[in-house]
Scaffold this active site. Sequence first.
Site, mmCIF file in Angstrom:
data_model
loop_
_atom_site.group_PDB
_atom_site.id
_atom_site.type_symbol
_atom_site.label_atom_id
_atom_site.label_comp_id
_atom_site.label_asym_id
_atom_site.label_seq_id
_atom_site.Cartn_x
_atom_site.Cartn_y
_atom_site.Cartn_z
ATOM 1 N N CYS A 1 7.093 -6.731 3.094
ATOM 2 C CA CYS A 1 6.835 -7.885 3.269
ATOM 3 C C CYS A 1 6.284 -8.029 4.762
ATOM 4 O O CYS A 1 6.578 -7.461 5.634
ATOM 5 C CB CYS A 1 8.353 -8.668 3.523
ATOM 6 S SG CYS A 1 9.197 -8.583 1.861
ATOM 7 N N TRP B 1 7.144 -8.565 -1.160
ATOM 8 C CA TRP B 1 7.274 -7.358 -1.810
ATOM 9 C C TRP B 1 8.471 -7.632 -2.496
ATOM 10 O O TRP B 1 9.691 -7.353 -1.887
ATOM 11 C CB TRP B 1 7.056 -6.068 -0.938
ATOM 12 C CG TRP B 1 6.969 -4.855 -1.730
ATOM 13 C CD1 TRP B 1 5.482 -4.310 -2.390
ATOM 14 C CD2 TRP B 1 7.850 -4.025 -2.040
ATOM 15 N NE1 TRP B 1 5.739 -3.257 -2.963
ATOM 16 C CE2 TRP B 1 7.121 -2.894 -3.063
ATOM 17 C CE3 TRP B 1 9.111 -3.717 -2.114
ATOM 18 C CZ2 TRP B 1 7.670 -1.781 -3.457
ATOM 19 C CZ3 TRP B 1 9.897 -2.528 -2.635
ATOM 20 C CH2 TRP B 1 9.146 -1.782 -3.274
ATOM 21 N N ASN C 1 12.237 -10.288 6.007
ATOM 22 C CA ASN C 1 11.632 -9.052 5.745
ATOM 23 C C ASN C 1 13.059 -8.076 5.798
ATOM 24 O O ASN C 1 13.862 -8.153 6.780
ATOM 25 C CB ASN C 1 10.841 -8.479 6.714
ATOM 26 C CG ASN C 1 10.151 -7.237 6.511
ATOM 27 O OD1 ASN C 1 10.568 -6.351 5.425
ATOM 28 N ND2 ASN C 1 9.210 -6.935 7.186
ATOM 29 N N GLY C 2 13.300 -7.495 4.780
ATOM 30 C CA GLY C 2 14.517 -6.450 4.619
ATOM 31 C C GLY C 2 15.383 -6.909 3.533
ATOM 32 O O GLY C 2 14.906 -7.458 2.506
ATOM 33 N N GLU D 1 1.463 17.047 -2.583
ATOM 34 C CA GLU D 1 0.778 16.119 -2.042
ATOM 35 C C GLU D 1 -0.343 15.732 -2.715
ATOM 36 O O GLU D 1 -0.858 14.523 -2.946
ATOM 37 C CB GLU D 1 0.125 16.516 -0.535
ATOM 38 C CG GLU D 1 -0.723 15.538 0.303
ATOM 39 C CD GLU D 1 -0.173 14.081 0.480
ATOM 40 O OE1 GLU D 1 1.209 13.891 0.177
ATOM 41 O OE2 GLU D 1 -0.884 13.167 0.971
ATOM 42 N N HIS E 1 9.272 28.630 -15.678
ATOM 43 C CA HIS E 1 10.833 28.136 -15.693
ATOM 44 C C HIS E 1 11.037 26.765 -16.340
ATOM 45 O O HIS E 1 11.885 26.029 -15.896
ATOM 46 C CB HIS E 1 11.204 28.115 -14.364
ATOM 47 C CG HIS E 1 11.364 29.708 -13.782
ATOM 48 N ND1 HIS E 1 12.181 30.623 -14.089
ATOM 49 C CD2 HIS E 1 10.503 30.080 -12.926
ATOM 50 C CE1 HIS E 1 11.865 31.781 -13.608
ATOM 51 N NE2 HIS E 1 10.963 31.423 -12.777
ATOM 52 N N LYS F 1 2.661 -0.124 2.027
ATOM 53 C CA LYS F 1 2.337 0.886 3.047
ATOM 54 C C LYS F 1 3.476 1.332 3.863
ATOM 55 O O LYS F 1 3.865 2.693 4.309
ATOM 56 C CB LYS F 1 1.378 0.149 3.999
ATOM 57 C CG LYS F 1 0.849 1.120 5.131
ATOM 58 C CD LYS F 1 -0.137 2.297 4.638
ATOM 59 C CE LYS F 1 -0.609 3.232 5.553
ATOM 60 N NZ LYS F 1 -0.859 4.444 4.949
#
Length: 597
Positions: free
Chosen positions: A2, A72, A96-97, A470, A493, A592
């Site tokens: 957010c 978000w 936000n949170g 990565e 495996h 992000k």
Amino acid sequence: MCGIVGYIGNENGVSKVLEGLSRLEYRGYDSAGISYKENSDLKVVKKEGKLTNLESLVSEIKANAVVGHTRWATHGEVNDINAHPHGNDLFSVVHNGIIENAFELKKELKEQGEVFHSQTDSEVFLVLLTKNFKAEKNIKSAVLKTFSQVTGNSSFVILPRDEDNIYAIKRSAPLVCGKNDSGDQLFASSDPYALIGFVENIFFPGEEILCFLSKENKRVEFFDIEGNPSENYQSDKSRKDLKVETKEGFDHFMLKEIYEQPKLINNIAKIYETEYQELKNIKLEDIETINIIGCGTAWHAGLCMRNMFETELKKKVNVELASEFRYRKPYLTNKDMGLFISQSGETADTIACTELCKELGLKLGSILNVKDSTLNRLCDENMMIHAGQEIGVASTKAFTMQVIVGHFLMRLFQGKNPAKEFEKELEVLKNRVQGILDAPELIKKIANSIHSYKGFIFTGRNKYFPIALEGALKLKEIAYVHAEGYAAGELKHGPIALIDEEMVSICLVGPELYEKTLSNIEEIKARKGKILIVGPEEHDNLEELADWFIPLNFEGFEYFSPIYVNVVMQLLSYYIAREKGTDIDKPRNLAKSVTVE
Ligand code: M6R
């Protein structure tokens, strides 16, 4: 995640709030909204989807007091009702949170006859605030009381109908305030980046400090949770010269950031030579175990550090995922060190681990990019990676710089000057990375050939294993295809069951453990898997084994060849994503900076 921008002043705040929110788009969101004051009323406009959907609805509006938000989704699906701000006739709130006790509070409030319109936890704050205000008749004390009743890490910005002020408060979540020199423009935001060019003064409030943006007094005032004036904030004037990032001719921020790497590699030793030549607050002899902690790409950077830390520093090293570490009750003593890796310095799980380690008396170090972040304030020793603002959600240049600075930390622990120690190898790295970037045609061609395969397996051994992880993460993030990274020796495996003609294995082969890695590739070939080898240009038979081959020059590397190989992975993912036509800079569902659990 957010984004929050609030404005109060004597100019049109709508355009400023929208501009600020647009700068936070890179953080990831799924709906957007603003609330503003019109005459003596609060209005709310909010819309699911991109910020442009909202902009088309509010572009004609002018107002001097505005709060805006990009959401978000956490609690409740993505729709207009769940979008922020949440408002009634008295207050508009952006959040936000996560409010952890939202469920219980909502139940109680409903039993008391309160009505809710959305599925969000944030609306609980609005309803509780309104109730408290009706009882207390004072906005400041109602905000403080409401804040103390909600648990979890959050920041809130509140626009009241009855005052020309904005209130903002946070607990372990990002929040800054800003003021221009004359004080007639005041802002609150979740990120100083939103305020570039609007204000000369940025303030970073301490935990649970109420920020009071007073239009009449033309300043931001700070109060503790009891309502007393507080000095618990930091101010910074240096931000006024920062620039808003542009793509500078590249099609995407991600590509621009990949291409910035040679310049950043070139600069880092110089920066450390002038700014950082010794560890000031942590000594190696005081440490028994180093716990390296991060999420996603930052965790992979930590994995790249483990072997050399153990070999060179002769210390036990754990590399931990923050989301696991915080809940598994790790055995820790005050002789341990927590080393936190984070681009943003705001990742909720990483911050929670830092707080846990702080409580237990560990030495705390960080490798991070954002100077004014929560992580920076929590740690005893902060090593900045100097990667500049990273806008692409998929982290590229930050990873490269995290791994380099991790090596610097190792040398600092040994009392050596990292800038001198790594000068030559950094030069080799810079030139080789530049070489890859100057001739991307082969990578583009391969991306074109493989993009429509059903899945991708990335394999590597030893120092290339973290790069396999990565590489797979980058590809799945931006191309939305199934990709997994495995230690090459682990294939037999289990994962080898996935191999067939529709599966591409991207095999990372260094000069180290060369023969063993080749045997693993033979096993894939025997099962008709498609093979892309990224390996040494000096070789015996790699081209025969591979369907596609990317030759690399490993001469002159002691430590940094994984970074070099990873740049190939970055470009490969980028060009596969281009073939797929995905939203590369803002991939679906991602944020992000993951500021909630
Ligand atoms: O800001 P941080 O470095 O703490 O972020 C950690 C992860 O969320 C981040 O690396 C994420 O995995 C990226 N999207 C990877 O490209």
